[in-house]
Design an enzyme around this catalytic site. Sequence first.
Site, short mmCIF file in Angstrom:
data_model
loop_
_atom_site.label_atom_id
_atom_site.label_comp_id
_atom_site.label_asym_id
_atom_site.label_seq_id
_atom_site.Cartn_x
_atom_site.Cartn_y
_atom_site.Cartn_z
N GLU A 401 56.09 53.67 47.27
CA GLU A 401 55.24 54.86 47.08
C GLU A 401 55.18 55.75 48.31
O GLU A 401 55.14 56.97 48.20
CB GLU A 401 53.83 54.43 46.65
CG GLU A 401 53.71 54.06 45.18
CD GLU A 401 54.31 52.70 44.84
OE1 GLU A 401 54.63 51.92 45.76
OE2 GLU A 401 54.46 52.41 43.63
N HIS A 470 44.12 48.96 38.30
CA HIS A 470 45.02 49.78 37.49
C HIS A 470 44.23 50.73 36.59
O HIS A 470 44.71 51.12 35.53
CB HIS A 470 45.92 48.90 36.62
CG HIS A 470 47.08 48.32 37.34
ND1 HIS A 470 46.94 47.50 38.44
CD2 HIS A 470 48.42 48.44 37.15
CE1 HIS A 470 48.14 47.13 38.86
NE2 HIS A 470 49.06 47.69 38.12
#
Length: 666
Positions: A401, A470
């Site tokens: 990321e 999440h």
Amino acid sequence: MSGGRPGPDVRRGMYGTMALIRACDERLRRGLSGGEFACTYWPPTGQEAIAAAMGAVLRTDDELVTTYRGLHDQLAKGVPVGPLVAEILTRKSGVNGGKGGAMHITHPPSGLAHSTGIVGSGLPLAAGIALAASLGGTDRVAVASFGDGATATGSFHEAVNLAALWKLPLVLVCQDNRYAEMTPTAESQPVGHVADRAAAYGILGVVVDGNDPDAVVPVVAEAVARARSGDGPTLLECTTYRLWGHYFGDPMRYIPKEELAAARQAEPVARYRAALVADGVLDEADADAIEEEARHRVDEAFTDALADSPPEGGEALVDVYAPRRSGPGATATRGVADVTTTTRSLREALNVALDQALATDPSVVLLGEDLADPAGGISQVTKGLSTRYGTDRVRDTPISEAAIVGAAAGAAMAGLRPVAELMIMDFLSIGMDQLVNHAAKSRFMSGGLVGVPMTLRTAVFGGIGSGATHSQTLEAWLTHVPGLKVVVPSTPADAQGLLRACIADDDPCVVVENVALYGTTGEVPDGDHVVPLGLADVKRTGADVTVVTYGRTVRDALAAAELLAGEGIDVEVVDLRTLVPFDGQTVLESVARTRRAVVAHHATRLGGFGAEVAAVINEELFGELRAPVRRVAASFAPIGSAPTLEAFVLPSVDRIAEAVRDVAGR
Ligand SMILES: Cc1ncc(C[n+]2csc(CCOP(=O)(O)OP(=O)(O)O)c2C)c(N)n1
Ligand SMILES: [Mg+2]
């Protein structure tokens, strides 16, 4: 220049560069010690040879990313000494107008792309710059210059992996000065040499005496040649020594005296002078003249800079964002009477926006995990695009990321319009440095020289049982950062139009999608549908209470409004669409009419964007309000995986309705 030891002209030139660096360094240290001026400074004393060699090999259009300890690199790359000194002293005439300062020097005309104050962060940016160079069909290379300590960061490993995988034209120059702040290199790395780390990425690692420019030139030249010819990155470890500690004034108590004394004996400027004299390249008088000339240029630079003033305070608000543009993109197709529409899901609408951008603008590239076909993205938003536009422009990335966001930012600095995807919003935490410290701040820190026209798409997975890591709705992290624009669409038409606007925008934009909305359908205007950033939309008109909301919560607010209509409460729903820039005008116009407001979002209530909206309403309309502004948002708790836990925490149609009844006095 390719391999082999440098000739006399190059050697004389490098000595001139080293003398200039040393003169500037000495002048800075003298001024700081004597209290003549104050500034931050991380002396590169002892590392001059590496910079001089890089300067001798690189072309002006090769792009260098360096660090806070960058004076030597910047001078060697050709940043003019006057404006550079003025920037270090934070004067108006500085290369970046006093906004960057010693830590953040940028000078595109010299190929000095960026200087970072965040250890290791320059590498993903440099990878992105290299990507832009290669996709642009040029033979330019990017060079990342960094310290030994930086090789322990995730940014280093993600960027080197990415660059090696993609064979990017990147040269990795580690200036191993034996310390990272107060920690010796040997105590922070499990391998004997920084260069040993290269093997993990299948690239060549080379150790070279960084105190000898004649030795550094051929290895840099070979690495540059390798990069230019498409053979990917090389990791160079240039061994050297940091002669004045980490920062100016560092008492250096942690450095053994004998070690320092030996390093001072071997310091590169005097050593190189002696070598050039011994080889007959210079005589003592030539060397004295070169040093004198360097001191003269530096003295002039300081005299001019000290006579200049710092920028006016009001400059703080300039270069935060690009100047507003007029023309295409400034008007929405929404509201145009004769426009034809097509029914699309929000997922399809995003796909169309990306497709249109790729088709019409060759500088648009997509990068992220699993973007390319056959996967086409975890939610199939990018389906078909790599097949249509090729995997050069629609690129799958490793799970990196920081490198995804950093490479997008670097590529944007170098002229592309990347659209990066972070699969799930919780992963933003890993790319945050690149977004917040680099993408958001580059325009400002460079005094308006380098904007970052990138878009970052990410999706909230909340409300579908994904649990605490999440499911987070994290836009408030972003709205707090000057330099970013933050967009949260709720309908297919808005998603398509806002994404197009973001891609065309000259500033870094984050589009917060919501997985629960991907399947929702709606009418989308045909053609080039663009929704301007910074314009809220009244999704339902009503006279009694305004519900201000955005993203997924719009759907709940509209459902609540339906429910309440049956009870005789007429609700207006304002969809912010863009949180930054914030359309306070539309909100205030609505609440000025209804005189009652509820602010609703799925993000956590404490410190959520709703607090900002409520505060603005209170500041502007306090005397008009018939009831205090109410907020409906997630409780201050992680999202539990069990449906019962999640439902308890998240807002709902019923909770919005309850808050509306409350402010309506029912
Ligand atoms: C990500 C990050 N962590 C910590 C710091 C604080 N810090 C500034 S410089 C430095 C040491 C870096 O050492 P190295 O990479 O060897 O570069 P050098 O200073 O020796 O040139 C540290 C820990 C920082 N700026 N950024
Ligand atoms: Mg170091």
